[in-house]
Enzyme design. Structure first.
Site, PDB file in Angstrom:
ATOM      1  N   ALA A 140     -25.150 -20.787  30.070  1.00 29.28           N
ATOM      2  CA  ALA A 140     -25.773 -21.720  29.123  1.00 29.28           C
ATOM      3  C   ALA A 140     -24.669 -22.472  28.382  1.00 29.28           C
ATOM      4  O   ALA A 140     -23.538 -21.983  28.275  1.00 29.28           O
ATOM      5  CB  ALA A 140     -26.625 -20.935  28.137  1.00 29.28           C
ATOM      6  N   GLY A 190     -25.951 -17.317  31.897  1.00 30.75           N
ATOM      7  CA  GLY A 190     -27.126 -18.008  32.428  1.00 30.75           C
ATOM      8  C   GLY A 190     -26.934 -18.413  33.882  1.00 30.75           C
ATOM      9  O   GLY A 190     -27.912 -18.537  34.629  1.00 30.75           O
ATOM     10  N   GLU A 246     -27.909 -15.440  35.725  1.00 31.99           N
ATOM     11  CA  GLU A 246     -29.366 -15.265  35.574  1.00 31.99           C
ATOM     12  C   GLU A 246     -30.115 -16.241  36.488  1.00 31.99           C
ATOM     13  O   GLU A 246     -31.148 -15.890  37.062  1.00 31.99           O
ATOM     14  CB  GLU A 246     -29.762 -15.470  34.116  1.00 31.99           C
ATOM     15  CG  GLU A 246     -29.224 -14.340  33.233  1.00 31.99           C
ATOM     16  CD  GLU A 246     -29.638 -14.487  31.786  1.00 31.99           C
ATOM     17  OE1 GLU A 246     -30.570 -13.803  31.371  1.00 31.99           O
ATOM     18  OE2 GLU A 246     -29.020 -15.300  31.082  1.00 31.99           O
ATOM     19  N   GLU A 281     -22.536 -12.536  27.872  1.00 29.62           N
ATOM     20  CA  GLU A 281     -23.173 -12.964  26.612  1.00 29.62           C
ATOM     21  C   GLU A 281     -22.800 -12.067  25.433  1.00 29.62           C
ATOM     22  O   GLU A 281     -22.672 -12.519  24.299  1.00 29.62           O
ATOM     23  CB  GLU A 281     -24.697 -12.988  26.768  1.00 29.62           C
ATOM     24  CG  GLU A 281     -25.232 -14.153  27.588  1.00 29.62           C
ATOM     25  CD  GLU A 281     -25.299 -13.853  29.072  1.00 29.62           C
ATOM     26  OE1 GLU A 281     -24.600 -12.921  29.543  1.00 29.62           O
ATOM     27  OE2 GLU A 281     -26.042 -14.551  29.766  1.00 29.62           O
TER      28      GLU A 281
END
Ligand SMILES: C/C=C(\C)C(=O)SCCNC(=O)CCNC(=O)[C@H](O)C(C)(C)COP(=O)(O)OP(=O)(O)OC[C@H]1O[C@@H](n2cnc3c(N)ncnc32)[C@H](O)[C@@H]1OP(=O)(O)O
Length: 723
Positions: free
Chosen positions: A61, A106, A109, A129
């Site tokens: 992200a 992310g 993910e 993270e």
């Protein structure tokens, strides 16, 4: 940002493009989701391959959005990512992730939302993270244990450790690894699986594995995370989220993941850790007073290095170089040290799943200085003695190639004096590694007054190649890190004189989040290290001017406690006793020592010191504000370019807890006026302690209305800079 094209007839190739690391901002996630939906709706498409751009899959992200540095509410970024991963997983056509470079946060993910994962042999995958004070919030905590099982998922999510493609394959995280072209391999793979049923490939629908000892495993993981977190919230939240995958259906687990994330995201800890992330990137953008900087000064290639001295520091440096694939000539007279390095290299090779020979063949041991002749760079790591080092540098400048960079691993000595001993002062820089040098991520690059841009650029670049974060600092006694340590250690000793115990001071600092309190740390490093430095500085031992009182030096307060312990042969862990008692020489378990408490009592009586009760707040404020105050002086003198440099040095080199950002971040968060007022208060109580006198820069910042830390770097440019 995300386009798809058709290749080999029926394969939709989706390319995620957002340089430099293809971060998934809200806009990019939405765009990619649209592209996935279009490809799925295209009747000519049977299977999708998702890849990144520029040699990397995805760095996760967009941290700038999460940190509130750009004008997108952070929740929008996370929810767009969740929607993207859900859409990918729900696709009715197989989606294959083609991973090269990194798939982090992310990015991984997203790959977990895909039905198949192909990785290049050099790729790295992980969920970092937690290092940003967060947790994987796009279903990662729920999908990962369903794919790789709970033990691996708990470890990877709670530590943020990334894994190689090889380890990912062994864990079942990827389906195939290729050393060839990852896109080609993924397209080929996609064609083979185009007609496979997808139900079992959707991780959200898979039942989580249930080993017999699952409850114990989860409990142990939670306790371990609590113990190791030292007050950090994220590691514990990570374990709680993964644990939910064992007890709750997927959608409820996902909801808990979101709730935990909602608590972490706006927290001060997450802000501090994201500040650390960006600080570690800012410090790479160095500049020198003459205008040379990281952009306009290319580094020289280092294809062969030499290390002189294979003691504790030298051998860690040699291992770091070898691990980075750089051939090393290592000069050492003590055969025992050669055996130690060989064993270290064998262990490192095993850790990296390499053959021992692949590392050992990169090292050549020698006793002859002439063998260093063709090294591009020499790192000296001999005993910390200025005269010895000066002699060595003088010899090196005659025996090495005229363009060889001469670097010293000194932790405090004068780099300009070493440069002056050579015929090429412009090629001399300090490379201050931290012990153990093959583990610690920090490198202080000490720029001497005459160090050339190419020397600085090469040392900074080499640090990065060794996997370290390099911070450029100017030359002064102790540079930035050790110079700031001095007032911190001094305050701790003064507190003992005034009535505290080592365990009380350490407990306060460890509760704050330090890996080790100041006294346990000093026992680990060895009390004799500082003793030698103080002797050289005329503060301890036979060099103290006659008539000087025991508790005063140069008109200021001085605590001889550490010197007295050394005189009693208490050098720390190595002698089995120091500030604490150990099981024996080399022991590691510290226990309070009644001898030391008697010794402190007698000392106080001898000097007429009435012990008083000292509270936690005072311990913290005196130790930490004195340290940060020295940080302000360092900034004001231009020894470091900004608060980010100091904070990076302290977080990566001195065990400062990342969830508190670093010393300069901490005092900014406390509030500069409050810190100034406490320093003024302590200064009034201890007028003979100059370190407690608030620095001019701190006063200036307060007078300017305490600008946010993000503005200090710019403000400092107007002051004197040595960098
Ligand atoms: C919820 C939270 C979720 C779902 C997340 O995904 S949080 C993000 C998780 N990802 C990470 O923590 C990875 C962070 N990035 C890295 O570890 C490294 O940058 C890298 C391994 C991806 C690349 O390393 P390297 O090649 O050495 O490059 P730099 O580190 O110097 O980075 C280059 C510039 O890119 C910026 N960057 C990196 N990652 C991100 C990101 N995820 N979001 C936004 N920006 C990112 C970095 O700041 C550098 O910028 P400049 O300094 O050049 O301006």
């Amino acid at each position: 940002m995300a386009q798809y094209s058709r290749v080999r007839g029926s394969v939709a190739l989706l390319r995620l493009t957002n340089p430099p690391v293809n971060a998934l901002s809200a806009a990019v996630s939405r765009d990619l989701e649209r592209a996935v939906r279009s490809a799925c709706a295209d009747s000519a498409v049977r299977v999708l391959v998702l890849r990144g751009h520029g040699g990397t899959f995805c760095g996760g992200a967009d941290i700038r959005e999460l940190a509130g540095l750009v004008d997108v509410p952070f929740r929008v970024g996370v929810s767009s990512l969740v929607a993207l991963v859900d859409a990918v997983e729900a696709a009715e056509k197989p989606v294959v992730a083609a991973i090269e470079g990194v798939a982090l946060g992310g990015g991984l993910e997203l790959a977990l939302g895909c039905h198949f994962r192909i990785a290049h042999g050099q790729a790295r995958l992980g969920l970092p993270e937690v290092t940003l004070g967060l947790l994987p919030a796009a279903g990662g905590t729920q999908r990962l244990p369903r794919l790789v099982g709970f033990p691996a998922a708990l470890e990877l999510v709670a530590t943020g450790r990334d894994v190689s493609a090889e380890e990912a394959l062994a864990l079942g995280l990827v389906d195939h690894v290729t050393d060839g072209d990852v896109e080609e391999a993924a397209v080929e793979f996609a064609r083979r699986v185009a007609d496979e049923p997808l139900a079992s490939r959707r991780l959200s629908t898979r039942p989580p594995p249930r080993p017999a000892d699952l409850d114990t495993l989860l409990q142990v993981a939670l306790e371990r995370a609590q113990r190791r977190a030292r007050g950090a919230l994220a590691p514990v939240a990570c374990v709680q989220a993964v644990r939910a995958a064992a007890t709750l259906p997927f959608t409820q687990g996902l909801q808990l993941e979101q709730e935990l994330m909602a608590a972490l995201l706006p927290s001060n800890q997450a802000r501090a850790m994201q500040y650390c992330f960006f600080a570690q990137r800012i410090v790479g953008k160095w500049s020198l007073p003459g205008g040379a900087n990281w952009r306009n000064s290319p580094a020289r290639a280092v294809s062969r290095a030499a290390v002189i001295g294979l003691g504790t520091m030298g051998r860690g440096i040699a291992v770091s170089l070898v691990r980075a694939g750089i051939p090393v000539v290592a000069m050492e007279t003590d055969e025992k040290q050669l055996r130690v390095v060989t064993a270290m290299l064998e262990r490192e090779a095993a850790k990296q799943r390499r053959s021992p020979d692949s590392y050992l063949q990169l090292v050549q041991f020698t006793l002859e200085r002439r063998d260093l002749g063709d090294a591009d760079l020499v790192v000296e790591a001999v005993f910390e003695d200025l005269a010895l080092k000066k002699r060595l540098f003088a010899e090196l400048s005659s025996s090495c190639r005229p363009d060889t960079l001469l670097c010293s691993n000194t932790s405090a000595l004068d780099v300009d004096a070493l440069a002056a001993a050579t015929r090429r002062p412009e090629l001399v820089v300090g490379m201050h590694f931290f012990a153990p040098a093959h583990v610690m991520k920090l490198l202080e690059v000490v720029c001497g007054a005459r160090s050339s841009p190419v020397a600085v650029a090469t040392a900074m670049q080499l640090g990065k190649r060794l996997g370290k974060v390099s911070v450029a600092v100017a030359n002064c006694p102790g540079f930035a890190g050790n110079r700031m340590l001095k007032p911190y250690v001094e305050q701790a000793s003064f507190l003992l004189e005034e009535g505290a115990t080592p365990q009380q001071v350490d407990a306060v600092l460890e509760d704050f989040g330090f890996a080790m309190g100041v006294f346990r740390m000093s026992d680990l490093s060895g009390l004799d290290v500082g003793w030698r430095v103080r002797e050289e500085a005329g503060l301890a031992g036979p060099t103290v001017p006659p008539g000087e009182s025991a508790r005063r030096r140069h008109g200021c307060r001085y605590s001889p406690l550490a010197d007295l312990l050394c005189e009693h042969g208490r050098l720390g862990q190595k002698t089995g006793r120091g500030w604490y008692l150990y099981e024996g020489p080399g022991g590691r378990a510290a226990t309070p020592d009644p001898w030391l408490h008697d010794f402190l009592d007698q000392y106080r009586r001898r000097h007429g010191l009435r012990p008083r009760r000292i509270d936690q707040q005072e311990v913290l404020e005196r130790c930490l504000y004195a340290l940060a105050n020295e940080g302000f002086r360092i900034l004001e003198e231009g020894v470091a370019a900004g608060p980010e440099d100091i904070d990076t040095i302290y977080v990566l080199g001195y065990g400062w807890p990342a969830h508190r950002g670093g010393p300069m971040y901490h005092v900014a968060a406390v509030g500069l006026p409050a810190v100034l007022s406490r320093l003024e208060h302590f200064r009034r109580l201890h007028p003979d302690v100059p370190q407690l006198r608030p620095s001019a820069l701190l006063r200036h910042l307060v007078a300017e209305g305490s600008p946010p830390i993000s503005r200090w770097r710019e403000l400092l440019k107007g002051l004197r800079s040595q960098l």
